[in-house]
Design a protein around this motif. Sequence first.
Motif, PDB file in Angstrom:
ATOM      1  N   MET A 153      10.084  -9.090  -1.012  1.00 38.05           N
ATOM      2  CA  MET A 153       9.041  -9.418  -0.043  1.00 38.05           C
ATOM      3  C   MET A 153       8.561 -10.856  -0.189  1.00 38.05           C
ATOM      4  SD  MET A 153       6.958  -5.823  -0.483  1.00 38.05           S
ATOM      5  CE  MET A 153       5.498  -6.356   0.401  1.00 38.05           C
ATOM      6  N   GLY A 154       9.153 -11.601  -1.141  1.00 32.90           N
ATOM      7  CA  GLY A 154       8.773 -12.995  -1.337  1.00 32.90           C
ATOM      8  C   GLY A 154       7.613 -13.188  -2.285  1.00 32.90           C
ATOM      9  N   MET A 155       7.396 -12.215  -3.163  1.00 32.55           N
ATOM     10  CA  MET A 155       6.286 -12.288  -4.101  1.00 32.55           C
ATOM     11  C   MET A 155       6.765 -12.042  -5.524  1.00 32.55           C
ATOM     12  SD  MET A 155       3.276 -10.354  -1.930  1.00 32.55           S
ATOM     13  CE  MET A 155       4.268  -8.977  -1.370  1.00 32.55           C
ATOM     14  N   GLU A 156       5.896 -12.320  -6.478  1.00 32.33           N
ATOM     15  CA  GLU A 156       6.160 -12.001  -7.871  1.00 32.33           C
ATOM     16  C   GLU A 156       5.284 -10.822  -8.269  1.00 32.33           C
ATOM     17  OE1 GLU A 156       5.481 -15.466 -10.247  1.00 32.33           O
ATOM     18  OE2 GLU A 156       7.304 -16.472  -9.550  1.00 32.33           O
ATOM     19  N   SER A 157       5.665 -10.161  -9.348  1.00 36.06           N
ATOM     20  CA  SER A 157       4.857  -9.039  -9.832  1.00 36.06           C
ATOM     21  C   SER A 157       3.505  -9.532 -10.312  1.00 36.06           C
ATOM     22  CB  SER A 157       5.580  -8.323 -10.975  1.00 36.06           C
ATOM     23  OG  SER A 157       6.792  -7.757 -10.522  1.00 36.06           O
ATOM     24  N   LEU A 196      -0.711  -0.311 -12.273  1.00 37.28           N
ATOM     25  CA  LEU A 196      -0.009  -1.238 -13.159  1.00 37.28           C
ATOM     26  C   LEU A 196       1.301  -0.654 -13.669  1.00 37.28           C
ATOM     27  CD1 LEU A 196      -2.955  -2.762 -15.246  1.00 37.28           C
ATOM     28  CD2 LEU A 196      -1.740  -3.768 -13.306  1.00 37.28           C
ATOM     29  N   GLN A 197       1.290   0.599 -14.058  1.00 33.93           N
ATOM     30  CA  GLN A 197       2.504   1.218 -14.573  1.00 33.93           C
ATOM     31  C   GLN A 197       3.573   1.349 -13.491  1.00 33.93           C
ATOM     32  OE1 GLN A 197       1.561   4.915 -16.539  1.00 33.93           O
ATOM     33  NE2 GLN A 197       0.539   3.915 -18.260  1.00 33.93           N
ATOM     34  N   TYR A 198       3.165   1.745 -12.301  1.00 37.53           N
ATOM     35  CA  TYR A 198       4.131   1.960 -11.226  1.00 37.53           C
ATOM     36  C   TYR A 198       4.778   0.647 -10.790  1.00 37.53           C
ATOM     37  CZ  TYR A 198       6.206   4.167  -7.112  1.00 37.53           C
ATOM     38  OH  TYR A 198       7.091   4.645  -6.183  1.00 37.53           O
ATOM     39  N   PHE A 199       3.979  -0.420 -10.688  1.00 43.14           N
ATOM     40  CA  PHE A 199       4.524  -1.693 -10.228  1.00 43.14           C
ATOM     41  C   PHE A 199       5.322  -2.418 -11.301  1.00 43.14           C
ATOM     42  CE2 PHE A 199       2.128  -0.888  -6.516  1.00 43.14           C
ATOM     43  CZ  PHE A 199       2.597  -1.733  -5.527  1.00 43.14           C
ATOM     44  N   ALA A 219       0.828  -1.209   0.000  1.00 48.12           N
ATOM     45  CA  ALA A 219       0.000   0.000   0.000  1.00 48.12           C
ATOM     46  C   ALA A 219       0.860   1.255   0.000  1.00 48.12           C
ATOM     47  CB  ALA A 219      -0.944  -0.009   1.192  1.00 48.12           C
ATOM     48  N   ARG A 220       1.952   1.217   0.723  1.00 41.20           N
ATOM     49  CA  ARG A 220       2.832   2.399   0.789  1.00 41.20           C
ATOM     50  C   ARG A 220       3.568   2.614  -0.532  1.00 41.20           C
ATOM     51  NH1 ARG A 220       2.508   4.394   5.750  1.00 41.20           N
ATOM     52  NH2 ARG A 220       1.637   2.990   7.322  1.00 41.20           N
ATOM     53  N   LEU A 221       3.896   1.526  -1.207  1.00 39.22           N
ATOM     54  CA  LEU A 221       4.480   1.658  -2.546  1.00 39.22           C
ATOM     55  C   LEU A 221       3.459   2.291  -3.496  1.00 39.22           C
ATOM     56  CD1 LEU A 221       6.354  -1.748  -3.025  1.00 39.22           C
ATOM     57  CD2 LEU A 221       7.376   0.500  -2.669  1.00 39.22           C
ATOM     58  N   LEU A 222       2.237   1.770  -3.470  1.00 40.26           N
ATOM     59  CA  LEU A 222       1.194   2.296  -4.347  1.00 40.26           C
ATOM     60  C   LEU A 222       0.880   3.745  -4.011  1.00 40.26           C
ATOM     61  CD1 LEU A 222      -0.915   1.951  -6.543  1.00 40.26           C
ATOM     62  CD2 LEU A 222      -2.454   0.956  -4.829  1.00 40.26           C
ATOM     63  N   GLN A 237      12.636  -0.993 -10.182  1.00 40.00           N
ATOM     64  CA  GLN A 237      12.969  -0.857  -8.766  1.00 40.00           C
ATOM     65  C   GLN A 237      11.805  -1.265  -7.869  1.00 40.00           C
ATOM     66  OE1 GLN A 237      12.572   1.570 -10.950  1.00 40.00           O
ATOM     67  NE2 GLN A 237      11.850   3.487 -10.043  1.00 40.00           N
ATOM     68  N   ILE A 238      10.576  -1.047  -8.348  1.00 36.49           N
ATOM     69  CA  ILE A 238       9.403  -1.464  -7.559  1.00 36.49           C
ATOM     70  C   ILE A 238       9.233  -2.978  -7.643  1.00 36.49           C
ATOM     71  CG2 ILE A 238       6.926  -1.181  -7.237  1.00 36.49           C
ATOM     72  CD1 ILE A 238       8.653   1.298  -6.591  1.00 36.49           C
TER      73      ILE A 238
END
Length: 331
Positions: free
Chosen positions: A295-299, A280-283, A55-58, A287-288
């Motif tokens: 964090m142990g996840m995939e995009s 979608l564009q930001y993630f 959420a903080r990234l978004l 670097q994001i």
Amino acid sequence: MSKTIQWKAVALGACLSVTGVATSFSAHAQTPAWPSKPIRMIVGGPAGGNADSLARLLADGMQKQLGKPVIVESKPGAAGALAVADLLNNGKDAHTFLLIQGGIVSETPLAYKVNYQPFKDLKPLAQLSRNGLVLIANKDFPASNLQQLSVYGKKQPEGLDFASYAAGMRGHTSGMLLGQLMGIKMKHLGYKGSPPALTDLMGGHIPLMMDGLTTSLPLIKAGKVKALAVNYPNRMEQLPDVPTFKELGYPQLSEVSWFGVWSRPDTPADVQAKVREIALQYFKQPQIAAKVRDMGMESGTDATSETLMSELQKAYQRQQTLLKSIDYQAQ
């Protein structure tokens, strides 16, 4: 046509033109540009957790694009139902959104008694990340792979205990399904979150656990627990040497969990589209995406709201079938 009539026509046209401009201006003035005030991003989880971090990234990406503050507020509790209630109560003005897992639709309503209609009251706008579950064991557990687990489990007439982060959720049903498929008795112990269950696993009080990779990965890397298999369509980048259940002959255990940003369905379509586009564009920025992997996840994917909801409908039906098979009643 006489000059008098011509002048009257011109005057009438001018009057209508001015009236039209005034009407248009008035209508525009009554519809302020979005966003017209700070945006709230409600998190269905504790501060410092994965949902909060995403959420903080978004929020950072939205602030940069929209020029308005985006305030992240954690609303943990009731398996996400409290966060949903906040969105439904305060999201009508299109300035409140929710960041939570897809299980809020496909799992929580089956595990707990909730006050929302999952497929009517919520709409996923964008998938931000994907992750899976991993079967982990105490480091001294006599089995180090699934074949050894099958042999060992069948020799235990009392069955094998396993933990999950919450009763009725996928960590629970995945373990029960594995037991059914392997022909061994699996006895579930539900915890309130991963941390206490992981503590008991490391302490030898329970031998096995189905957990999210994000919480178990640091312990796996440190050698404090061992990973036997992952419940995900493909091998996870963070655990390239750990096979999937599908590889090992259990294609039924090949599911995806994901975090996304959600709104009320009645949020204006242009606002939904804008939030989706920014997310979608930001993630997708390298670097994001790297932070998401850490964090142990995939995009996440570019799946549309309709596709995501269709997948959640199928996941809901699978989960419902599994819960019925063990006679689970919503709490």
